[in-house]
Design a protein around this motif. Structure first.
Motif, mmCIF file in Angstrom:
data_model
loop_
_atom_site.group_PDB
_atom_site.id
_atom_site.type_symbol
_atom_site.label_atom_id
_atom_site.label_comp_id
_atom_site.label_asym_id
_atom_site.label_seq_id
_atom_site.Cartn_x
_atom_site.Cartn_y
_atom_site.Cartn_z
ATOM 1 N N HIS A 1 48.604 27.831 -6.583
ATOM 2 C CA HIS A 1 48.760 28.944 -5.736
ATOM 3 C C HIS A 1 47.413 30.024 -6.040
ATOM 4 C CE1 HIS A 1 50.240 32.492 -3.687
ATOM 5 N NE2 HIS A 1 50.085 33.267 -4.929
ATOM 6 N N LEU A 2 46.800 30.114 -4.769
ATOM 7 C CA LEU A 2 45.620 30.742 -5.069
ATOM 8 C C LEU A 2 46.260 32.382 -5.008
ATOM 9 C CD1 LEU A 2 42.975 29.121 -2.988
ATOM 10 C CD2 LEU A 2 43.091 29.080 -5.584
ATOM 11 N N THR B 1 43.556 37.711 -1.433
ATOM 12 C CA THR B 1 44.368 36.688 -1.433
ATOM 13 C C THR B 1 45.857 37.035 -1.538
ATOM 14 O OG1 THR B 1 44.172 36.439 -3.584
ATOM 15 C CG2 THR B 1 42.720 34.899 -2.234
ATOM 16 N N GLN C 1 45.380 29.827 2.704
ATOM 17 C CA GLN C 1 44.378 29.058 2.218
ATOM 18 C C GLN C 1 43.573 28.030 3.251
ATOM 19 O OE1 GLN C 1 45.673 26.367 -0.931
ATOM 20 N NE2 GLN C 1 46.834 27.773 -2.034
ATOM 21 N N ILE D 1 39.921 28.843 3.790
ATOM 22 C CA ILE D 1 38.918 28.696 2.811
ATOM 23 C C ILE D 1 37.908 27.848 3.673
ATOM 24 C CG2 ILE D 1 38.055 27.671 0.544
ATOM 25 C CD1 ILE D 1 40.985 28.438 -0.486
ATOM 26 N N ARG E 1 36.404 24.909 -0.681
ATOM 27 C CA ARG E 1 37.526 24.038 -0.748
ATOM 28 C C ARG E 1 36.797 22.864 -1.914
ATOM 29 N NH1 ARG E 1 41.738 24.616 2.259
ATOM 30 N NH2 ARG E 1 42.682 22.666 2.141
#
Length: 140
Positions: free
Chosen positions: A1-2, A87, A126, A129, A134
């Protein structure tokens, strides 16, 4: 998880305070000179020098910058407007990241003023990105 683990407190040490961590204090850089007119590439490059403290990808490649435009500023120069997100909505570092982006923009000689607004719509995901981001994160 970002994203930020919001139950953990994030902090950021300014470069001038690096000696407190046993690190070398970086040399102050002079204001970047911009010859002629300000162009969008210069603005995007300045924004690419800003990073989320927990993710090794700049805010542009991370997909956090939603909008950017500039216009003539009263008294000369340009005023830059940026809308960005984070984020995670509960991230306490938002003002720090936005302030860093604003400072980087103000380093450009042709920029007289800069406004960085944190927004939450649309929510970050995500998929925002960039390809470069990536690759850095190893999620291609």
């Amino acid at each position: 998880h970002l994203g930020h683990p919001c139950e953990v407190t994030c902090c950021r040490i300014e470069g001038g305070d690096a000696d407190a961590l046993g690190q070398e204090t970086p040399v102050e850089t002079e204001k970047k000179a911009v010859s002629g007119e300000l162009n969008e590439e210069q603005i995007w490059e300045a924004l690419k020098t800003c990073f989320d403290p927990e993710i090794p990808v700049n805010i542009v490649d991370l997909g956090l910058v939603y909008d950017m435009y500039h216009e003539a500023a009263a008294g000369g120069g340009r005023k830059v407007f940026v809308k960005m997100t984070l984020t995670a909505p509960g991230c306490g570092m938002g003002p720090v990241i936005a302030g860093d982006a604003q400072s980087k923009l103000l380093e450009l000689d042709a920029v007289a003023d800069a406004s960085v607004e944190v927004v939450w719509d649309p929510p970050w995901h995500q998929s925002m990105i960039s390809g470069e981001g990536r690759k850095i994160l190893g999620i291609e």
